[in-house]
Design a protein around this motif. Structure first.
Motif, PDB file in Angstrom:
ATOM      1  N   GLN A  37      51.163  37.034  35.319  1.00  0.00           N
ATOM      2  CA  GLN A  37      50.352  35.884  36.081  1.00  0.00           C
ATOM      3  C   GLN A  37      49.220  36.491  36.666  1.00  0.00           C
ATOM      4  O   GLN A  37      49.027  36.192  37.950  1.00  0.00           O
ATOM      5  N   ARG A  38      48.308  36.904  35.926  1.00  0.00           N
ATOM      6  CA  ARG A  38      47.180  37.781  36.308  1.00  0.00           C
ATOM      7  C   ARG A  38      45.927  36.997  35.806  1.00  0.00           C
ATOM      8  O   ARG A  38      45.864  36.878  34.399  1.00  0.00           O
ATOM      9  N   LEU A  39      44.768  36.814  36.375  1.00  0.00           N
ATOM     10  CA  LEU A  39      43.532  36.584  35.678  1.00  0.00           C
ATOM     11  C   LEU A  39      42.482  37.612  36.073  1.00  0.00           C
ATOM     12  O   LEU A  39      42.214  37.904  37.074  1.00  0.00           O
ATOM     13  N   TYR A  40      41.861  38.179  34.930  1.00  0.00           N
ATOM     14  CA  TYR A  40      40.975  39.421  34.597  1.00  0.00           C
ATOM     15  C   TYR A  40      39.599  38.534  34.517  1.00  0.00           C
ATOM     16  O   TYR A  40      39.678  37.712  33.504  1.00  0.00           O
ATOM     17  N   TYR A  41      38.713  38.836  35.318  1.00  0.00           N
ATOM     18  CA  TYR A  41      37.258  38.207  34.669  1.00  0.00           C
ATOM     19  C   TYR A  41      36.276  39.009  35.091  1.00  0.00           C
ATOM     20  O   TYR A  41      36.206  39.938  35.995  1.00  0.00           O
ATOM     21  N   VAL A  42      35.020  38.814  34.557  1.00  0.00           N
ATOM     22  CA  VAL A  42      34.101  39.549  34.751  1.00  0.00           C
ATOM     23  C   VAL A  42      32.806  38.440  34.926  1.00  0.00           C
ATOM     24  O   VAL A  42      32.514  37.616  34.513  1.00  0.00           O
ATOM     25  N   ASP A  43      32.225  39.038  36.258  1.00  0.00           N
ATOM     26  CA  ASP A  43      30.947  38.179  36.362  1.00  0.00           C
ATOM     27  C   ASP A  43      29.744  39.378  36.784  1.00  0.00           C
ATOM     28  O   ASP A  43      30.015  40.537  36.852  1.00  0.00           O
ATOM     29  N   LEU A  44      28.434  38.844  36.490  1.00  0.00           N
ATOM     30  CA  LEU A  44      27.386  39.667  36.807  1.00  0.00           C
ATOM     31  C   LEU A  44      26.852  39.852  38.240  1.00  0.00           C
ATOM     32  O   LEU A  44      26.292  38.842  38.789  1.00  0.00           O
ATOM     33  N   LYS A  45      26.617  40.765  38.831  1.00  0.00           N
ATOM     34  CA  LYS A  45      26.030  41.154  39.959  1.00  0.00           C
ATOM     35  C   LYS A  45      24.774  42.126  40.060  1.00  0.00           C
ATOM     36  O   LYS A  45      24.938  43.145  39.567  1.00  0.00           O
ATOM     37  N   GLN A  46      23.547  41.548  40.170  1.00  0.00           N
ATOM     38  CA  GLN A  46      22.359  42.187  39.691  1.00  0.00           C
ATOM     39  C   GLN A  46      22.351  43.135  38.546  1.00  0.00           C
ATOM     40  O   GLN A  46      22.110  44.406  38.743  1.00  0.00           O
ATOM     41  N   SER A  47      22.564  42.452  37.424  1.00  0.00           N
ATOM     42  CA  SER A  47      22.801  43.049  36.045  1.00  0.00           C
ATOM     43  C   SER A  47      23.899  44.138  35.988  1.00  0.00           C
ATOM     44  O   SER A  47      23.971  44.874  34.941  1.00  0.00           O
ATOM     45  N   ARG A  48      24.849  44.124  36.901  1.00  0.00           N
ATOM     46  CA  ARG A  48      26.115  44.944  36.683  1.00  0.00           C
ATOM     47  C   ARG A  48      27.288  44.001  36.325  1.00  0.00           C
ATOM     48  O   ARG A  48      27.381  43.052  36.780  1.00  0.00           O
ATOM     49  N   SER A  49      28.148  44.531  35.351  1.00  0.00           N
ATOM     50  CA  SER A  49      29.058  43.882  34.880  1.00  0.00           C
ATOM     51  C   SER A  49      30.521  44.352  36.040  1.00  0.00           C
ATOM     52  O   SER A  49      30.754  45.437  36.040  1.00  0.00           O
ATOM     53  N   VAL A  50      30.920  43.340  36.577  1.00  0.00           N
ATOM     54  CA  VAL A  50      32.217  43.514  37.797  1.00  0.00           C
ATOM     55  C   VAL A  50      33.398  42.899  37.396  1.00  0.00           C
ATOM     56  O   VAL A  50      33.306  41.887  37.025  1.00  0.00           O
ATOM     57  N   LEU A  51      34.423  43.664  36.788  1.00  0.00           N
ATOM     58  CA  LEU A  51      35.656  43.238  36.491  1.00  0.00           C
ATOM     59  C   LEU A  51      36.486  42.914  37.845  1.00  0.00           C
ATOM     60  O   LEU A  51      36.414  43.788  38.570  1.00  0.00           O
ATOM     61  N   LYS A  52      37.074  41.900  37.875  1.00  0.00           N
ATOM     62  CA  LYS A  52      38.098  41.281  39.077  1.00  0.00           C
ATOM     63  C   LYS A  52      39.085  40.916  38.453  1.00  0.00           C
ATOM     64  O   LYS A  52      39.228  40.562  37.479  1.00  0.00           O
ATOM     65  N   CYS A  53      40.356  40.733  39.350  1.00  0.00           N
ATOM     66  CA  CYS A  53      41.516  40.345  39.004  1.00  0.00           C
ATOM     67  C   CYS A  53      41.975  39.705  40.156  1.00  0.00           C
ATOM     68  O   CYS A  53      42.041  40.158  41.329  1.00  0.00           O
ATOM     69  N   ILE A  54      42.656  38.543  39.960  1.00  0.00           N
ATOM     70  CA  ILE A  54      43.384  37.639  40.656  1.00  0.00           C
ATOM     71  C   ILE A  54      44.821  37.407  40.166  1.00  0.00           C
ATOM     72  O   ILE A  54      45.065  37.397  39.335  1.00  0.00           O
ATOM     73  N   GLN A  55      45.670  37.881  41.386  1.00  0.00           N
ATOM     74  CA  GLN A  55      47.142  37.729  40.983  1.00  0.00           C
ATOM     75  C   GLN A  55      47.568  36.360  41.839  1.00  0.00           C
ATOM     76  O   GLN A  55      47.475  36.136  42.921  1.00  0.00           O
TER      77      GLN A  55
END
Length: 850
Positions: A215-233
């Motif tokens: 039950q985890r959601l991984y997603y990538v958003d772009l911060k100042q042209s950087r790809s940042v992987l995040k995870c929500i539990q």
């Protein structure tokens, strides 16, 4: 093939017979042709956390049917029917099977199912299905919507509330809170359906992946042209937390959009997918976090992909040759999670098994390129890794468990010529689940056939270290940091068809402070990388100095701490008892039947050092559990040595007479002797203990197999270690022929003094008397100081007219009479000046041939 797929569910076999039975019972219409049309439209939509599979099909009128296969009961049930010609984007059902969420669009006039026409309306509906009742519109937009119910517990969560995720192509994710109530008995309806509470989970993302099991959601958003992987539990209640942020050194476009594990979507253009990046996240129960990335495919003779091993603090970018470039290129790379390994393959081109627990040395991963069986027999349809070893073939509708194919890997081990592949496959086989004894027996057979060939690594060492590691690894976490996994510390040989670059990466930033389960293990891995100043992996060389000290004291008859030595020997006794309990049947060769105090000291010291090492670094683990793990680990190590030796003994069909000195050696015994020598070299190099009795057996075979000059060279160079048991048997078994006398004398003069004194008493021969006399004289004269003598030698009637000998014997007599207690040999009261005189005369007579 290298992977073995075991089907858990087959859409054609599990659903079609049920549909045929339904139509035979009058549910639905149409004949055989209609059923064939249904099969053509039948496809899997989603797999829920509890294993239930949602599928859909259309009848001849274009009506959309939703069905569910209960994986526990192995039964199908009808969920809902839309009496319109619609195309399903996404679908999910709650755990009670009372609510169905679905996103649909109208089919095109041409009947195409793979495109969403501009201006088409996407309806996201929430349906009451127990019993069938109201339908609520959640969204009516021009963009695609994907839906997914949360399963806080696999079987059980509060009946009154459900939580639904909506993932929009417009790059936002919402969470709906749905309260339900029971009316008229079993009727379940949505409470206050006109005002469902919702909250924004995230927005402005370019990629997302759903982990249904955790039950985890991984997603990538772009911060100042950087790809940042995040995870929500997501948790059992309404809460959810952002667990970590990790920077990915990859280039993702804001215009791009990708989803993983949100069901199967026929509307996605497959041609677009083949030109799109591939990105997926894999975890396992040891706290690993791997991110796999493959950029848009460009035609050519090679392909590149990257793996970010966040739990190890580095990434590797692999460039692989494609092998047969002219063959039809599949759409994209497939990444599969195999627990301790990642499978990366492009059918017909290459197949890689990446070791994610120990990725440092590239030789621990397997890289195959070209038209090999391991590559050609893999499914050409894309497989989607759902969780752990579970994968779904969307095209065929098969849900499978993927395992390493142990039989194929063992066969490959025999056939491959490359050392890097031998190393990788050896570790792959040992990591397989199942009968460990069978695997080890097959590997030992392979080692015995290849032991004398040249390799860039020691087959015996690698097998013993790796197999001992895997025997203890599953019992607790962090063993990959504390126990040796391989005998190698580096690998410089190139791997054909592969180039790779290793780079350090920024570690994930944990956003919470309280960890449980997987998150605790991941955080421990990250802390280890950040703060570990020294290498924590155990090295048996730490006991070398202490062992040499104890052996020196034993040789010099010095007494150390009796309690300390007794405790060390008690440790060895526990290990041998554990080993005997592991091996219930009789052994072919007489090991563990003699004291062999040297090996017992080494075994006991290893127990003590390894136990202290684990107690320092395994916080929160019971002391008794650690002690038992240490005993199991060392007994396993000794058992592997015994297995290798017994396998060779059985292979060459050696008989009990091989353990006697007074017979000529056969070619089989010669081969076993050399295998024992290799075993000894492997153990000595790693400073590992050997089973008590090993050296005695080695000496017996050495005496039988080697000419005297070779035998003495082996003894002097330390290859053969003379034991009291072996030499005692030598003195008793061999008669006093000239050749045997020379052998016995050569052996005796090489014995340590304490053992030599005992052995000489067993040999009634002038040579033995001569050696005893020499040792006696050496001890008497060790502290003798010459003093002036005033008297002449007193010749007695029994004296021999040999002035030097008479003078020497008189000196010995004076020393003995002056301090009889100090210079008496323990256990040799009959050795005195008279004995020395007689021995000297006998020896002189023998040398002169008189």
């Amino acid at each position: 093939m290298a992977l073995r797929l075991v089907a858990d569910f087959d859409l054609r076999e599990e659903v079609l017979p049920w549909l045929r039975a339904q139509r035979a019972a009058g549910v639905g219409g149409g004949g055989a042709d209609a059923l064939e049309d249904i099969y053509q439209s039948l496809r899997v939509l989603n797999v829920e956390r509890n294993g239930n599979i949602i599928y859909t099909y259309k009848d001849e009128k274009g009506h959309v049917f939703f069905g569910l296969h209960d994986c526990q009961a192995r039964q199908n049930q009808h969920l809902y029917t839309f009496e319109k010609d619609l195309q399903v984007i996404s679908c999910s059902v709650n755990s009670e099977k009372t609510l169905l969420a679905a996103s649909l669009v109208q089919s095109t006039k041409e009947g195409k199912k793979s495109e969403l026409q501009p201006g088409s309306k996407c309806l996201t509906l929430l349906v009451e299905i127990y019993p069938i009742n109201n339908v609520k519109v959640l969204k009516a937009v021009d963009s695609c919507i994907w839906v997914q119910f949360l399963y806080p517990h696999v079987e059980n969560h509060p009946f009154s509330e459900n939580h639904l995720l909506l993932i929009s192509e417009e790059k936002y994710i919402e969470k709906f809170h749905i309260h339900v109530t029971q009316e008229d008995g079993n009727k379940v309806v949505i409470k206050n359906s006109g005002h469902l509470r919702r909250e924004r989970v995230t927005e402005d993302f370019v990629w997302a992946q759903w982990d249904m099991a955790e039950q985890r959601l991984y997603y990538v958003d772009l911060k100042q042209s950087r790809s940042v992987l995040k995870c929500i539990q997501f948790y059992a209640n309404e809460d959810f937390n952002l667990m970590f942020e990790a920077t990915l050194d990859i280039s993702l476009s804001k215009s791009g959009f990708g989803l993983v594990n949100f069901g199967c979507n026929d509307l996605q253009d497959k041609e677009k997918l083949s030109k799109h990046f591939t990105l997926c996240v894999f975890t396992n129960r040891t706290g690993s976090l791997c991110v796999c990335y493959s950029p848009k495919f460009q035609s050519g003779e090679q392909i590149t992909y990257s793996v970010f091993y966040f739990h190890k603090g580095h990434s590797k970018t692999f460039t692989a040759a494609l092998g047969s470039v002219d063959s039809q290129m599949p759409k994209d790379i497939t990444f599969l999670n195999l627990d301790y390994y990642l499978a990366v393959y492009l059918p017909g081109h290459f197949f890689h098994l990446l070791n994610i627990q120990h990725p440092d040395l590239v030789c621990h991963s397997l890289f195959l390129t070209g038209n090999k069986e391991a590559i050609d027999m893999l499914p050409h349809d894309p497989l989607q890794s759902l969780t752990a070893s579970l994968v779904l073939d969307w095209c065929s509708g098969k849900l499978c468990r993927v395992f390493l194919n142990q039989s194929y890997l063992l066969q490959f081990l025999w056939n491959t010529k490359l050392d890097c592949e031998k190393m990788a496959v050896l570790h792959c086989v040992l990591s397989c689940a199942g009968d460990a004894w069978f695997r080890e027996a097959k590997i030992i057979q392979w080692i015995s056939e290849n032991i004398f060939a040249y390799h860039s690594f020691d087959l015996i060492q690698e097998f013993i270290i790796a197999s001992s590691y895997w025997s203890i690894y599953p019992k607790t976490s962090n063993m990959d940091k504390l126990l040796p996994y391989s005998s190698l510390i580096s690998w410089d040989t190139e791997i054909p068809g592969l180039a790779h670059v290793t780079e350090e990466i920024t570690l994930p930033l944990m956003k919470v402070h309280s960890f449980k389960g997987y998150w605790e293990k991941l955080n421990a891995n990250l802390e280890y990388i950040r703060y570990s100043k020294s290498h924590l992996r155990y090295n048996n060389s730490v006991i070398k100095r202490e062992w040499h000290r104890l052996i020196s004291e034993k040789k010099n008859n010095k007494r150390g701490s009796n309690a300390y030595v007794r405790n060390i020997l008690d440790n060895a006794t526990k290990v041998i008892s554990t080993l005997e309990a592991r091996h219930l049947g009789p052994r072919l060769i007489p090991l563990f039947q003699e004291e062999d105090k040297c090996q017992r000291l080494l075994i006991g010291l290893m127990v003590s050092e390894l136990k202290d090492h684990l107690l320092r670094h395994l916080q929160g683990v019971e002391k008794k559990k650690i002690e038992q793990m240490v005993l199991d680990y060392i007994s396993k190590l000794l058992d592997l040595i015994c297995q290798i030796l017994e396998s060779c003994w059985k292979k060459h069909n050696l008989q009990p007479w091989s353990l006697h000195f007074n017979m000529q050696a056969s070619a089989a015994e010669f081969a076993v002797f050399h295998i024992m020598t290799r075993l000894l070299e492997a153990a000595n190099s790693l400073f590992l203990p050997l089973p008590p009795g090993f050296h005695t057996l080695h000496v017996i075979l050495g005496v039988r197999c080697l000419p005297l000059h070779n035998l003495l060279h082996y003894i002097d160079s330390g290859v053969l270690l003379l034991t009291e048991t072996a030499v005692t048997r030598l003195m008793k078994d061999l008669d006093n022929t000239e050749q045997n006398q020379k052998l016995k004398f050569s052996i005796i003069v090489r014995l340590p003094p304490l053992i030599g004194q005992k052995i000489c008493q067993l040999w009634d021969h002038p040579m033995s008397s001569n050696i005893i006399s020499r040792n006696h004289v050496k001890r008497l004269l060790q502290h003798y100081k010459k003093q002036p003598r005033s008297s002449l030698i007193n010749k007695s009637s029994s004296s021999i007219d040999f002035l030097p000998l008479n003078y020497f014997i008189e000196i010995l007599t004076d020393i003995e009479s002056s301090n009889q207690v100090l210079y008496t040999f323990e256990g040799h009261d009959n050795v005195d000046a008279k004995f020395v005189e007689e021995a000297a005369l006998k020896h002189s007579t023998m040398l002169l041939g008189l």
